[in-house]
Motif scaffolding. Structure first.
Motif, PDB file in Angstrom:
ATOM      1  N   LYS A   1      42.984  64.599 -74.813  1.00 37.64           N
ATOM      2  CA  LYS A   1      42.667  64.842 -73.068  1.00 37.64           C
ATOM      3  C   LYS A   1      43.939  65.622 -72.720  1.00 37.64           C
ATOM      4  CE  LYS A   1      41.728  63.539 -68.555  1.00 37.64           C
ATOM      5  NZ  LYS A   1      40.046  64.967 -68.557  1.00 37.64           N
ATOM      6  N   PRO A   2      43.812  67.358 -73.000  1.00 36.44           N
ATOM      7  CA  PRO A   2      44.956  68.250 -72.323  1.00 36.44           C
ATOM      8  C   PRO A   2      45.312  68.281 -71.135  1.00 36.44           C
ATOM      9  CG  PRO A   2      43.413  69.317 -73.262  1.00 36.44           C
ATOM     10  CD  PRO A   2      42.574  68.285 -72.855  1.00 36.44           C
ATOM     11  N   ARG A   3      46.560  67.926 -71.403  1.00 43.52           N
ATOM     12  CA  ARG A   3      47.022  69.155 -69.639  1.00 43.52           C
ATOM     13  C   ARG A   3      47.485  70.707 -69.899  1.00 43.52           C
ATOM     14  NH1 ARG A   3      52.074  65.889 -70.356  1.00 43.52           N
ATOM     15  NH2 ARG A   3      51.941  67.047 -72.262  1.00 43.52           N
ATOM     16  N   ILE A   4      46.368  70.834 -68.640  1.00 43.67           N
ATOM     17  CA  ILE A   4      45.968  72.530 -69.009  1.00 43.67           C
ATOM     18  C   ILE A   4      47.233  73.173 -68.094  1.00 43.67           C
ATOM     19  CG2 ILE A   4      44.838  74.782 -68.932  1.00 43.67           C
ATOM     20  CD1 ILE A   4      42.725  72.696 -70.523  1.00 43.67           C
ATOM     21  N   ALA A   5      47.846  74.121 -68.535  1.00 48.27           N
ATOM     22  CA  ALA A   5      47.774  75.268 -67.501  1.00 48.27           C
ATOM     23  C   ALA A   5      47.637  76.566 -67.618  1.00 48.27           C
ATOM     24  CB  ALA A   5      50.079  75.511 -67.549  1.00 48.27           C
ATOM     25  N   VAL A   6      47.322  77.426 -66.129  1.00 44.92           N
ATOM     26  CA  VAL A   6      47.361  78.617 -66.588  1.00 44.92           C
ATOM     27  C   VAL A   6      47.983  79.545 -65.918  1.00 44.92           C
ATOM     28  CG1 VAL A   6      45.016  80.263 -65.368  1.00 44.92           C
ATOM     29  CG2 VAL A   6      44.350  78.145 -65.414  1.00 44.92           C
TER      30      VAL A   6
ATOM     31  N   ALA B   1      54.119  83.079 -64.478  1.00 41.51           N
ATOM     32  CA  ALA B   1      54.035  83.283 -65.955  1.00 41.51           C
ATOM     33  C   ALA B   1      55.737  83.074 -66.627  1.00 41.51           C
ATOM     34  CB  ALA B   1      53.507  84.577 -66.961  1.00 41.51           C
ATOM     35  N   ASP B   2      55.929  83.371 -65.784  1.00 43.63           N
ATOM     36  CA  ASP B   2      57.462  83.576 -66.035  1.00 43.63           C
ATOM     37  C   ASP B   2      58.778  81.999 -66.989  1.00 43.63           C
ATOM     38  OD1 ASP B   2      57.966  82.744 -63.550  1.00 43.63           O
ATOM     39  OD2 ASP B   2      59.407  84.587 -62.632  1.00 43.63           O
ATOM     40  N   THR B   3      57.511  80.835 -66.298  1.00 42.43           N
ATOM     41  CA  THR B   3      58.427  79.531 -66.072  1.00 42.43           C
ATOM     42  C   THR B   3      57.056  78.542 -66.258  1.00 42.43           C
ATOM     43  OG1 THR B   3      57.202  79.571 -64.223  1.00 42.43           O
ATOM     44  CG2 THR B   3      59.238  80.010 -63.910  1.00 42.43           C
ATOM     45  N   VAL B   4      56.268  79.046 -67.170  1.00 41.97           N
ATOM     46  CA  VAL B   4      54.887  78.354 -67.161  1.00 41.97           C
ATOM     47  C   VAL B   4      55.148  77.910 -68.885  1.00 41.97           C
ATOM     48  CG1 VAL B   4      53.009  79.910 -67.685  1.00 41.97           C
ATOM     49  CG2 VAL B   4      52.217  77.334 -67.097  1.00 41.97           C
TER      50      VAL B   4
ATOM     51  N   ALA C   1      55.475  69.281 -70.104  1.00 46.81           N
ATOM     52  CA  ALA C   1      54.614  69.334 -69.020  1.00 46.81           C
ATOM     53  C   ALA C   1      53.262  69.349 -69.278  1.00 46.81           C
ATOM     54  CB  ALA C   1      55.018  70.432 -67.961  1.00 46.81           C
ATOM     55  N   PHE C   2      52.807  70.098 -69.994  1.00 50.07           N
ATOM     56  CA  PHE C   2      51.823  71.019 -70.142  1.00 50.07           C
ATOM     57  C   PHE C   2      51.221  70.925 -71.322  1.00 50.07           C
ATOM     58  CE2 PHE C   2      52.897  73.225 -66.851  1.00 50.07           C
ATOM     59  CZ  PHE C   2      52.096  72.526 -65.348  1.00 50.07           C
ATOM     60  N   ASP C   3      49.894  70.776 -72.177  1.00 48.72           N
ATOM     61  CA  ASP C   3      50.117  70.646 -73.605  1.00 48.72           C
ATOM     62  C   ASP C   3      48.908  72.220 -74.243  1.00 48.72           C
ATOM     63  OD1 ASP C   3      50.053  67.999 -74.254  1.00 48.72           O
ATOM     64  OD2 ASP C   3      48.558  67.859 -73.107  1.00 48.72           O
ATOM     65  N   LEU C   4      48.650  72.624 -73.376  1.00 48.19           N
ATOM     66  CA  LEU C   4      48.124  74.044 -73.093  1.00 48.19           C
ATOM     67  C   LEU C   4      48.712  75.385 -72.329  1.00 48.19           C
ATOM     68  CD1 LEU C   4      46.411  76.021 -75.197  1.00 48.19           C
ATOM     69  CD2 LEU C   4      43.835  74.921 -73.558  1.00 48.19           C
ATOM     70  N   VAL C   5      48.192  76.062 -72.894  1.00 47.84           N
ATOM     71  CA  VAL C   5      48.944  77.331 -71.426  1.00 47.84           C
ATOM     72  C   VAL C   5      47.411  78.242 -71.816  1.00 47.84           C
ATOM     73  CG1 VAL C   5      50.428  79.213 -70.535  1.00 47.84           C
ATOM     74  CG2 VAL C   5      51.122  76.742 -71.342  1.00 47.84           C
TER      75      VAL C   5
END
Length: 326
Positions: free
Chosen positions: A194-199, A240-243, A251-255
């Motif tokens: 179950k991924p932790r996603i960041a946009v 986007a310059d930090t994610v 911190a996230f599995d997917l951007v």
């Protein structure tokens, strides 16, 4: 895991390094295990690559013990010259892909691994697609496809890829961003995570509340909210310059990247030789190397096959993971 998975490997542009990385990669597998691979292309091109690289392999158009099976694809022109862009090479590369898709749809292959193609050559041949992603969507009758770049510590899926920056901004709609989030989520769930996603934000600092553009507020934020209502663990938009640094740190599995370079640059910086290109949203499984045809070194035997091995491993992983009911 995946030892019995039937993998179809397309030759890519025969004027590029595809044939070389394929023969180098296949030579690393035990003789018995090579029976699980079918190269979709031409024996002539593979023999040329074998001479260049010095590997010891046998190729056959019918299944023979100890030989690598080749699905011979008819060409209307002689084998293209190495290292040069040509319509003949573009036509050949498209024919290889078309045959591999037919095999996958018919259940003759469990997954497809693709060697690199040249977009200019493909268009010279009259096939006006943005690359593998658009062509595969067309061949499978899919509404759209999403490009995922996957590596050990960083994964990114793209809202848009091979379009102009202006076109990428226009494609960052609520519907497309939401669909990209869902495609990435479904892929990881299929693999048992179950991924932790960041946009990632579209504008600098996500627009600073409209100071540098309002697209993040108008399109990205609503897409994130809709995804959350569907039970997806997603955050953003995040500058986007930090994610990517945060994702790389765990911190996230997917951007979710908004455009080509926003996702490609960080991946190629940290996993240039091992990251793979995965097509999401298709009824078949396809993984590719994440490098180009490298015409400058084609024919020298210098091309590194590590990325091809990574693509094969990821394709096997996908094929061994059943698709979830939609």
């Amino acid at each position: 895991m995946g030892k019995e998975t039937r993998v179809a490997i397309t030759l890519g542009d025969p004027a590029g390094v595809g044939p070389e990385v394929i023969v180098k990669a296949l030579a690393t597998f035990p003789r018995k295990e090579r029976a699980n691979f079918t190269v979709v292309g031409n024996i002539e091109a593979l023999e040329r690559a074998k001479r260049t690289t010095g590997v010891s392999l046998v190729f056959a158009a019918t299944r023979e013990e100890g030989a690598v099976l080749v699905e011979e694809v008819a060409l209307e022109a002689p084998l293209p010259e190495i290292g040069k862009v040509s319509a003949a090479a573009g036509e050949a590369s498209v024919r290889y892909i078309c045959r591999a898709v037919e095999m996958a749809v018919a259940g003759e292959a469990d997954c497809i691994v693709t060697a690199p193609i040249n977009k200019e050559a493909m268009n010279l041949a009259g096939h006006h697609f943005d690359g593998h992603t658009g062509l595969l969507a067309h061949l499978t009758g899919s509404k759209s496809s999403f490009m995922l770049l996957a590596s050990e510590r960083l994964n990114t899926v793209h809202v848009s890829t091979h379009v102009s920056l202006r076109g990428a901004i226009e494609r960052a709609t609520v519907e497309r961003v939401l669909a990209t989030i869902e495609a990435g989520h479904d892929h990881f769930m299929r693999l048992g995570r179950k991924p932790r996603i960041a946009v990632a934000g579209l504008n600098p600092h996500c627009g600073e509340n409209g100071l540098f553009g309002d697209e993040d507020m108008r399109f990205l934020a609503p897409a994130v909210e809709l995804a959350r209502k569907k039970g997806i663990d997603v955050s953003g938009p995040i500058s986007a310059d930090t994610v990517y640094a945060r994702a790389y740190s765990g911190a996230f599995d997917l951007v979710v990247a908004q455009y080509h370079d926003q996702g490609h640059i960080p991946i190629k910086l940290i996993a240039f030789d091992t990251a793979v290109n995965v097509s999401l949203g298709l009824p078949i499984d396809r993984v590719s190397v994440d490098h180009g045809t490298a015409f400058d070194i084609a024919g020298t035997g210098k091309a590194n096959h590590v990325n091809m091995l990574s693509a094969i491993a990821y394709a096997r992983l996908m094929a061994s993971s059943p698709r979830r009911a939609s």
